[in-house]
Motif scaffolding. Structure first.
Motif, PDB file in Angstrom:
ATOM      1  N   UNK A   1     -35.528   7.268  52.545  1.00 31.45           N
ATOM      2  CA  UNK A   1     -36.910   7.691  52.791  1.00 31.45           C
ATOM      3  C   UNK A   1     -37.731   6.604  53.480  1.00 31.45           C
ATOM      4  N   UNK A   2     -37.186   5.412  53.598  1.00 34.39           N
ATOM      5  CA  UNK A   2     -37.885   4.357  54.331  1.00 34.39           C
ATOM      6  C   UNK A   2     -37.833   4.581  55.841  1.00 34.39           C
ATOM      7  N   UNK A   3     -36.912   5.440  56.305  1.00 30.40           N
ATOM      8  CA  UNK A   3     -36.620   5.531  57.728  1.00 30.40           C
ATOM      9  C   UNK A   3     -37.769   6.051  58.576  1.00 30.40           C
ATOM     10  N   UNK A   4     -38.386   7.157  58.139  1.00 32.96           N
ATOM     11  CA  UNK A   4     -39.373   7.810  58.994  1.00 32.96           C
ATOM     12  C   UNK A   4     -40.668   8.100  58.236  1.00 32.96           C
ATOM     13  N   UNK A   5     -41.681   8.441  58.993  1.00 34.70           N
ATOM     14  CA  UNK A   5     -42.989   8.742  58.407  1.00 34.70           C
ATOM     15  C   UNK A   5     -43.059  10.174  57.887  1.00 34.70           C
ATOM     16  N   UNK A   6     -41.981  10.936  58.031  1.00 38.15           N
ATOM     17  CA  UNK A   6     -41.920  12.300  57.502  1.00 38.15           C
ATOM     18  C   UNK A   6     -40.752  12.473  56.535  1.00 38.15           C
TER      19      UNK A   6
ATOM     20  N   UNK B   1     -43.977   1.058  64.243  1.00 34.56           N
ATOM     21  CA  UNK B   1     -43.770   0.049  63.203  1.00 34.56           C
ATOM     22  C   UNK B   1     -42.993   0.640  62.032  1.00 34.56           C
ATOM     23  N   UNK B   2     -43.372   1.840  61.616  1.00 41.02           N
ATOM     24  CA  UNK B   2     -42.713   2.480  60.469  1.00 41.02           C
ATOM     25  C   UNK B   2     -41.219   2.657  60.749  1.00 41.02           C
TER      26      UNK B   2
ATOM     27  N   UNK C   1     -50.088  -4.030  51.827  1.00 41.74           N
ATOM     28  CA  UNK C   1     -50.159  -3.351  50.530  1.00 41.74           C
ATOM     29  C   UNK C   1     -49.739  -1.882  50.630  1.00 41.74           C
ATOM     30  N   UNK C   2     -50.163  -1.211  51.682  1.00 39.80           N
ATOM     31  CA  UNK C   2     -49.840   0.211  51.835  1.00 39.80           C
ATOM     32  C   UNK C   2     -48.330   0.403  51.967  1.00 39.80           C
TER      33      UNK C   2
ATOM     34  N   UNK D   1     -49.022   8.118  52.883  1.00 44.77           N
ATOM     35  CA  UNK D   1     -49.169   6.690  53.186  1.00 44.77           C
ATOM     36  C   UNK D   1     -49.283   6.460  54.693  1.00 44.77           C
ATOM     37  N   UNK D   2     -48.483   7.186  55.479  1.00 38.99           N
ATOM     38  CA  UNK D   2     -48.570   7.048  56.937  1.00 38.99           C
ATOM     39  C   UNK D   2     -49.941   7.504  57.437  1.00 38.99           C
TER      40      UNK D   2
END
Length: 467
Positions: free
Chosen positions: A414-419, A437-438, A172-173, A427-428
């Motif tokens: 913006x899906x690529x990294x947690x920043x 995983x991200x 979900x996240x 969300x991260x």
């Protein structure tokens, strides 16, 4: 603090080195000097030794004190209607959060459709899709409306970071985050960086993209992504809890606590609907999109949905006004001084023999994955859009098609990294998804977006006459 000083010195050195270097043949000294200040300012936006607004004010002051631009030229950007469109849209965002209308929409949809984990993911996507046209900030929309609801659901289903993350929370996240990114791409006012694209397209290529044009160009591939991405994540992170009838009970309790719709919510809903209608019919009414948004803001103030303190307190809007007014204006003067035309001629000569479509595909892939080096969609656009769009258009690619595609990809990367953008750390930071995983799944999702937006988006834009 020391690290910020080092980054600040590096930004200054970038500007000084360019300033002191002799400009290439065919480039005017004023253009080269402006490029030096612009490059230093963009470097500051990327490395962030200071806030983006601070870097922009320093850059604004520098172009005047060095004589590169006159005071009047330097301040031209603040009169641009496109910038005021995004400022007004930020105020709608505050209205959705203040009145609770955004949360109410989420719980209404959840009560109706939330009986499975996959449906819950689509419910969050639908909520974000409804709110996105009036929330030009992923951080405000994702962090202020979507994330709190999703995080509460995870707790309700006893799915916390760690051993129980796979119960439903991980899925979900990550799904909710990706839905926020997709909505940002579909609506011109879904992200402030989209408006930067519009303004740069006007200044660099002399063509205007309306709110309706952007929406029509993006709706089909956007819906395809909205449907496909949660399903892909459902397969990658299959939740242990497939059926979630409790979610409907939770939604019912939340709505009961909220009570009947307050007058402020009803009023905002009417204003929201009216603004959408006026935006969609702007080609017939002739009302500028910015003044539709300003009309909505005026109505919210008159009806007390917002008060003036709310307007003054919307820091994101005024922050955007400052940095966008400065940076977009600098980019515009780089074009007026002839630097963009020179660059297009130079690079175009190296790409001879490649079809414009091949050039667009190549540039799109590079443009997307260069986002590993950015922590801001806006910095990405300011640093890369002008150069990449100029090369593609010089090769023969249609202007509006190219602008919209690169505008969209500046969001989907913006899906690529947690920043990757302002909302990513929220969300991260929930702790459900590891960095590895991200990055791994983010790469896959970015590749899917490239295929969707070029494989469906470009043909769709052809069908509706964008090119």
């Amino acid at each position: 603090m020391g690290n910020k000083v080092v980054r600040g010195i590096l930004c200054i050195l970038i500007g000084l080195v360019l300033w002191l270097m002799p400009g290439p043949e065919g480039v005017k000294p004023a253009a080269w000097n402006l490029l030096a200040i612009f490059a230093a300012t963009i470097a500051a936006c990327i490395l962030q030794p200071v806030a983006m607004g601070t870097a922009s004010v320093i850059g604004l002051t520098a172009v005047v004190l060095t004589g590169v631009l006159t005071p009047g030229q330097a301040l031209e950007g603040f009169s641009n209607t496109v910038i005021w469109l995004i400022v007004s849209a930020f105020m709608f965002s505050r209205g959705f959060i203040k009145t609770g209308l955004g949360r109410r929409i989420a719980f209404i949809l959840m009560r109706r459709f939330g009986d499975s984990s996959l449906k819950l993911a689509y419910t969050m996507a639908a909520t974000d899709f409804i709110v996105a046209p009036f929330t030009p900030s992923n951080t405000a929309r994702g962090g202020g409306i979507i994330y709190p609801v999703v995080r509460s659901l995870c707790t309700a289903f006893e799915s916390e970071p760690g051993p129980t993350a796979g119960r439903v929370g991980k899925f979900l996240i990550f799904s909710a985050y990706n839905s926020v990114i997709i909505s940002a791409a579909v609506f011109l006012t879904g992200a402030s960086n989209n408006v930067v694209v519009i303004k740069l397209t006007q200044e660099l290529f002399g063509q205007t993209i309306s709110w309706t044009q952007w929406f029509l160009a993006c709706i089909v591939p956007g819906l395809a992504a909205t449907i496909l991405i949660p399903y892909v994540l459902y397969k990658i992170y299959p939740p242990e809890l497939k059926k979630t009838p409790q979610a409907q009970d939770i939604a019912q309790k939340e709505l009961a606590q909220m009570g009947l719709m307050r007058q402020s919510e009803k009023t905002l809903l009417v204003i929201f609907t009216g603004a959408l209608i006026l935006w969609a019919t702007s080609s017939m009414t002739g009302i500028d999109s910015a003044f539709v948004a300003l009309l909505g803001l005026a109505c919210m103030l008159i009806t007390k949905v917002l008060d003036w303190d709310d307007v003054l307190g919307e820091k994101g809007a005024w922050d955007v006004l400052v940095w966008m007014g400065v940076l977009v204006n600098m980019a515009a003067y780089l074009a007026k001084f002839g630097l963009i035309a020179w660059f297009a001629t130079l690079v175009g000569a190296q790409l001879g023999g490649i079809s414009w479509f091949g050039v667009v595909v190549l540039l799109s892939v590079v443009y997307t994955f260069m986002h590993y080096g950015f922590a801001s969609n806006t910095a990405h656009v300011m640093a890369l859009f002008g150069a990449f769009a100029t090369v593609a258009i010089a090769a023969g690619a249609p202007v509006i098609m190219t602008a919209i595609l690169l505008g969209v990809l500046a969001n989907t990367c913006s899906t690529l990294t947690h920043y990757a953008c302002g909302v990513s750390p929220i969300f991260f930071g929930s702790g459900y998804i590891t960095q590895g995983e991200w990055w791994r799944i983010g790469f896959i999702l970015s590749a899917i977006h490239l295929v969707l937006w070029m494989g469906i988006g470009l043909p769709w834009m052809k069908v509706i006459g964008i090119w």
